[in-house]
Design an enzyme around this catalytic site. Sequence first.
Site, short mmCIF file in Angstrom:
data_model
loop_
_atom_site.label_atom_id
_atom_site.label_comp_id
_atom_site.label_asym_id
_atom_site.label_seq_id
_atom_site.Cartn_x
_atom_site.Cartn_y
_atom_site.Cartn_z
N SER A 97 0.81 -1.23 0.00
CA SER A 97 0.00 0.00 0.00
C SER A 97 0.84 1.27 0.00
CB SER A 97 -0.92 0.01 1.23
OG SER A 97 -1.57 1.25 1.30
N LYS A 98 0.40 2.22 -0.80
CA LYS A 98 1.06 3.54 -0.87
C LYS A 98 0.50 4.49 0.19
CE LYS A 98 2.67 5.22 -5.42
NZ LYS A 98 4.02 5.04 -5.20
N LYS A 133 -13.68 -4.16 3.66
CA LYS A 133 -14.55 -2.97 3.58
C LYS A 133 -15.94 -3.23 4.16
CE LYS A 133 -11.92 -0.80 -0.03
NZ LYS A 133 -11.81 -0.24 -1.37
N ALA A 186 -18.43 -5.75 -11.58
CA ALA A 186 -19.57 -5.41 -10.72
C ALA A 186 -19.27 -5.67 -9.25
CB ALA A 186 -20.78 -6.25 -11.17
N GLY A 214 -17.23 -4.61 -5.40
CA GLY A 214 -17.49 -3.58 -4.39
C GLY A 214 -17.17 -2.18 -4.88
N TYR A 239 -3.72 0.46 -10.59
CA TYR A 239 -2.71 1.51 -10.76
C TYR A 239 -1.30 0.92 -10.77
CZ TYR A 239 -2.55 1.21 -5.63
OH TYR A 239 -2.47 0.76 -4.35
P1 NDP Z 1 -14.21 -7.31 -5.95
O1 NDP Z 1 -13.51 -8.55 -5.51
O2 NDP Z 1 -15.34 -6.77 -5.12
O3 NDP Z 1 -14.81 -7.55 -7.45
C1 NDP Z 1 -14.03 -8.07 -8.46
C2 NDP Z 1 -14.73 -7.90 -9.82
O4 NDP Z 1 -13.80 -8.27 -10.83
C3 NDP Z 1 -15.96 -8.79 -10.03
O5 NDP Z 1 -16.88 -8.10 -10.85
C4 NDP Z 1 -15.35 -10.00 -10.76
O6 NDP Z 1 -16.29 -10.68 -11.59
C5 NDP Z 1 -14.34 -9.32 -11.65
N1 NDP Z 1 -13.22 -10.14 -12.08
C6 NDP Z 1 -12.18 -10.56 -11.33
N2 NDP Z 1 -11.30 -11.23 -12.11
C7 NDP Z 1 -11.80 -11.22 -13.37
C8 NDP Z 1 -11.35 -11.75 -14.62
N3 NDP Z 1 -10.20 -12.41 -14.72
N4 NDP Z 1 -12.13 -11.55 -15.71
C9 NDP Z 1 -13.28 -10.87 -15.63
N5 NDP Z 1 -13.77 -10.35 -14.48
C10 NDP Z 1 -13.03 -10.53 -13.35
O7 NDP Z 1 -13.07 -6.22 -6.17
P2 NDP Z 1 -13.10 -4.66 -5.87
O8 NDP Z 1 -14.31 -4.06 -6.51
O9 NDP Z 1 -12.84 -4.41 -4.44
O10 NDP Z 1 -11.77 -4.18 -6.66
C11 NDP Z 1 -11.76 -4.13 -8.09
C12 NDP Z 1 -10.47 -3.46 -8.54
O11 NDP Z 1 -10.47 -2.10 -8.09
C13 NDP Z 1 -9.20 -4.10 -7.99
O12 NDP Z 1 -8.30 -4.26 -9.06
C14 NDP Z 1 -8.68 -3.05 -7.00
O13 NDP Z 1 -7.28 -3.08 -6.92
C15 NDP Z 1 -9.17 -1.76 -7.63
N6 NDP Z 1 -9.28 -0.61 -6.71
C16 NDP Z 1 -8.55 0.53 -6.96
C17 NDP Z 1 -8.64 1.63 -6.14
C18 NDP Z 1 -7.82 2.84 -6.43
O14 NDP Z 1 -7.74 3.73 -5.57
N7 NDP Z 1 -7.21 2.98 -7.60
C19 NDP Z 1 -9.52 1.65 -4.95
C20 NDP Z 1 -10.27 0.41 -4.78
C21 NDP Z 1 -10.13 -0.67 -5.62
P3 NDP Z 1 -17.18 -11.94 -11.02
O15 NDP Z 1 -18.38 -11.33 -10.36
O16 NDP Z 1 -17.54 -12.69 -12.27
O17 NDP Z 1 -16.30 -12.70 -10.09
#
Ligand code: NDP
Length: 264
Positions: free
Chosen positions: A14-15, A63, A121, A123, A209
């Site tokens: 984490s940054k 979260k 879709a 969190g 990122y």
């Molecule tokens: P979740 O675990 O809640 O959701 C993951 C999502 O990604 C689901 O929709 C899942 O689909 C899909 N998914 C995962 N792997 C694949 C794949 N190989 N192919 C297609 N769909 C996939 O994750 P979060 O919402 O918490 O996080 C999502 C991203 O957001 C992460 O990469 C995280 O690092 C980034 N993030 C960045 C932030 C920032 O400040 N830049 C802040 C918060 C998050 P399914 O429902 O089919 O499993």
Amino acid sequence: MQLFTIFGNPVSHSKSPLMHNLSFQGLNYDGVYTRYKLEDGSELRQKFFDLKIAGANITVPHKQHAFDACDELDEFAQKVGSVNTIVNKNGKLYGYNTDAPGFLKAISEFKNIKRVLFLGAGGTAQSTSIVLRDAGYDVSILNRSIGRLERYEKEGFKTFTFENFEMSEPFDLVVNMTSAGLEDESFPCPIEILKTVVPTAKACVDVIYGKVTPFLKFAQEQNKPTKDGSDMLLYQGIIAFEYFTEHKFNFSEIKEEMQKAFKI
Ligand code: NDP
């Protein structure tokens, strides 16, 4: 001296400690920010008090636990069901969501954007879709599996799976909201769908990122303006810092200090 931390698992990458400590130092605020690897999210509330923490950020996978740990929730955090920032005010824990407003701010540089397609879709998509809709964007959601889409459908979003996807009108902005490309080289959806939605988009954004994901690389090859998740990270951090320091500093002075973390 006030103590702040990030709770998550993992947290070593984490940054946030660097971002917040540079800001405390630059703004002459008597605080220090550390990191805490929390295995069991149900212990979050107790750890907060045991360690005498003034404020914290919460990352994957806690979260939802953070939401449950709070005594009071900000109206938006309540609405989206997700908390990434907690502040201890006189022994009561107050919860906020700064990811979604951070994302909204990060995409504000792209002009004439109305129709937005989220790939994913989870969190982050959940809170962000609501903040975007409240700001007047028209958001559609495409996800690999159908289960997570139910909640969006109930909230009135247009949803698709890979199997039933169709584009009636071009999307202005396409966003990778999945973790596809984070630790692998996969696309967030079949390449055929990207070939449909990316060429007609005005811009493409990834929430991941620090790397060029296959999705961003594909968009760059189509000569699209792109950005990764660094600004979202920066802006969610600035908004959290405003809560931590009870709005003693304005956005631009915090930004000036916090963005130094991205130049190291
Ligand atoms: P979740 O675990 O809640 O959701 C993951 C999502 O990604 C689901 O929709 C899942 O689909 C899909 N998914 C995962 N792997 C694949 C794949 N190989 N192919 C297609 N769909 C996939 O994750 P979060 O919402 O918490 O996080 C999502 C991203 O957001 C992460 O990469 C995280 O690092 C980034 N993030 C960045 C932030 C920032 O400040 N830049 C802040 C918060 C998050 P399914 O429902 O089919 O499993």
